[in-house]
Design an enzyme around this catalytic site. Structure first.
Site, PDB file in Angstrom:
ATOM      1  N   LYS A 248      52.904  87.286  66.714  1.00  0.00           N
ATOM      2  CA  LYS A 248      51.782  87.378  66.932  1.00  0.00           C
ATOM      3  C   LYS A 248      51.463  88.489  67.991  1.00  0.00           C
ATOM      4  O   LYS A 248      51.962  88.371  69.142  1.00  0.00           O
ATOM      5  CB  LYS A 248      51.126  86.038  68.110  1.00  0.00           C
ATOM      6  CG  LYS A 248      49.554  86.377  68.366  1.00  0.00           C
ATOM      7  CD  LYS A 248      49.192  85.218  69.441  1.00  0.00           C
ATOM      8  CE  LYS A 248      48.032  84.840  70.518  1.00  0.00           C
ATOM      9  NZ  LYS A 248      47.209  83.950  70.668  1.00  0.00           N
TER      10      LYS A 248
ATOM     11  N   LYS B 259      49.680  87.568  63.260  1.00  0.00           N
ATOM     12  CA  LYS B 259      48.756  87.369  63.016  1.00  0.00           C
ATOM     13  C   LYS B 259      48.723  88.353  64.167  1.00  0.00           C
ATOM     14  O   LYS B 259      49.090  88.730  64.921  1.00  0.00           O
ATOM     15  CB  LYS B 259      48.390  85.542  64.202  1.00  0.00           C
ATOM     16  CG  LYS B 259      47.008  86.349  64.897  1.00  0.00           C
ATOM     17  CD  LYS B 259      46.441  85.300  65.754  1.00  0.00           C
ATOM     18  CE  LYS B 259      45.748  85.112  66.358  1.00  0.00           C
ATOM     19  NZ  LYS B 259      45.703  84.417  67.669  1.00  0.00           N
TER      20      LYS B 259
HETATM   21  C1  PBG Z   1      44.903  82.228  72.430  1.00  0.00           C
HETATM   22  C2  PBG Z   1      44.857  82.718  71.184  1.00  0.00           C
HETATM   23  C3  PBG Z   1      43.944  83.462  70.776  1.00  0.00           C
HETATM   24  C4  PBG Z   1      43.648  83.250  69.533  1.00  0.00           C
HETATM   25  C5  PBG Z   1      44.174  82.232  68.665  1.00  0.00           C
HETATM   26  N1  PBG Z   1      44.567  81.375  69.816  1.00  0.00           N
HETATM   27  C6  PBG Z   1      43.348  84.462  71.305  1.00  0.00           C
HETATM   28  C7  PBG Z   1      44.766  85.437  72.228  1.00  0.00           C
HETATM   29  O1  PBG Z   1      45.466  85.473  72.473  1.00  0.00           O
HETATM   30  O2  PBG Z   1      44.042  86.259  73.579  1.00  0.00           O
HETATM   31  C8  PBG Z   1      42.606  84.811  67.743  1.00  0.00           C
HETATM   32  C9  PBG Z   1      42.371  83.780  67.913  1.00  0.00           C
HETATM   33  C10 PBG Z   1      41.131  84.739  66.534  1.00  0.00           C
HETATM   34  O3  PBG Z   1      40.922  85.827  67.574  1.00  0.00           O
HETATM   35  O4  PBG Z   1      40.426  84.193  65.947  1.00  0.00           O
HETATM   36  N2  PBG Z   1      46.471  82.539  73.166  1.00  0.00           N
END
Ligand code: PBG
Length: 331
Positions: free
Chosen positions: A199, A254
């Site tokens: 991520k 992601k």
């Molecule tokens: C939070 C989380 C995020 C997303 C999923 N879980 C945002 C972040 O890490 O700030 C993002 C999902 C998206 O942008 O569709 N931990």
């Protein structure tokens, strides 16, 4: 007057039947996971301005979405809570409340729709006053091990409520191992873990942070001390390898489209169930262009999802899931 060519690749592109016959990758509704935003209360419906077509819904209205998933054969719904400001704290402890918004919704949804699989996010950002995914010290640094023990509690509460898949999205070190052990110790042997393993610290999460209301709190802050540097690729293999060793059943890359190379490397290297998240900013880009009449929505969305499959994804989390399932059904 025709030339003598040994190869004419166009031969297999001439008719629809021939194109169908030699198709290498196919998208099906069963590849999709539908993320939704959950509001407290009942009869609540709010648009998300940076994600046209996406709404935050209270549980009673989510029942309709769950029914649509089942009808369209989308196998999994992913829940993201919108937590009221007065329930947010510095340490995000509401995340571990067994009677909180998420566990309550999981119980109700599983009681009504036992065949629909549910996925819940394990991270503290919707629950903290500062919008970070963990517990912070006075310099604002997110403390790893203190956060992991909160996440362990959060995952347990979700598993005890009956969720099928817990999905840690926080990027703390060692959290998959800690959560797996905690689940095993409690006899929760059927709860799967989908780890957000690779991520990245991405600008494409902006609309999501608006949707769950963590963006304002995060302000000019960022998540670069735990989410990955977009410049790195080998490091993604390290992260995925650790999560698999620690007991993840499935891994995720992601964001999605800008990271297809990472998806490909992860699938090639490990050959394990691998998912991509077409995140909020990707949704917003495609939707904005479609609403302006600059791109044809159906064709670019289907193409983008097929690209994930081609790059090795076993499935995709996408806010387009129900539209796509409907289009696929219409043929
Ligand atoms: C939070 C989380 C995020 C997303 C999923 N879980 C945002 C972040 O890490 O700030 C993002 C999902 C998206 O942008 O569709 N931990």
């Amino acid at each position: 007057m025709s030339q003598i060519l040994p190869h004419r690749p166009r031969r297999l592109r001439r008719t629809d039947a021939l194109r169908q016959l030699v198709t290498e990758n196919r998208l099906s509704s069963s590849d999709l996971i539908y993320p939704v935003f959950l509001l407290p209360g009942s009869g609540q419906r709010q648009a998300v301005s940076s994600m046209p077509g996406v709404e935050r819904l209270s549980l009673d209205l989510l029942f309709e979405q769950a029914e649509r998933c089942l009808k369209l054969q989308v196998p999994v719904m992913a829940l993201f809570p919108v937590i009221e400001a007065e329930k947010k704290t510095e340490d995000g402890r509401e995340a571990t409340n067994p009677d909180g918004l998420v566990p309550t919704a999981v119980q109700a949804l599983k009681a009504r729709f036992p065949e629909l699989a549910l996925l819940t996010d394990v991270a503290l950002d919707p629950f903290t006053t500062h919008g970070q995914d963990g517990v912070i010290n006075d310099q604002g640094y997110v403390l790893n091990d203190e956060t992991v023990s909160m996440l362990e509690q959060q995952a347990l509460v979700q598993a005890q409520a009956g969720v099928d898949i817990v999905a840690p999205s926080d990027m703390m070190d060692g959290r998959i191992g800690a959560i797996r052990l905690a689940l095993e110790h409690k006899g929760l042997i059927h709860t799967s873990i989908m780890a957000y393993s690779a991520k990245y610290a991405s600008g494409f999460y902006g609309p999501f942070r608006d949707a769950v209301g963590s963006g304002g709190n995060l302000g000019k802050g960022n998540k670069k001390t735990y989410q990955m540097n977009p410049a790195n690729s080998d490091e993604a293999l390290l992260e995925v390898g650790l999560d698999l060793e620690e007991g993840a059943d499935m891994v995720m890359v992601k964001p999605g489209m800008p990271y297809l190379d990472i998806l490909w490397r992860v699938k090639e290297h490990f050959g394990r169930p691998t998912f991509a998240y077409q995140v909020s900013g990707e949704y917003a880009m495609l939707k904005a262009a479609a609403l302006n009449g600059w791109l044809d929505e159906k064709s670019v969305v289907l193409e983008s999802l097929l690209a994930f499959k081609r790059a090795g994804a076993d499935g995709v989390l996408t806010y387009f899931a129900l539209d796509v399932a409907q289009w696929l059904r219409e043929g």
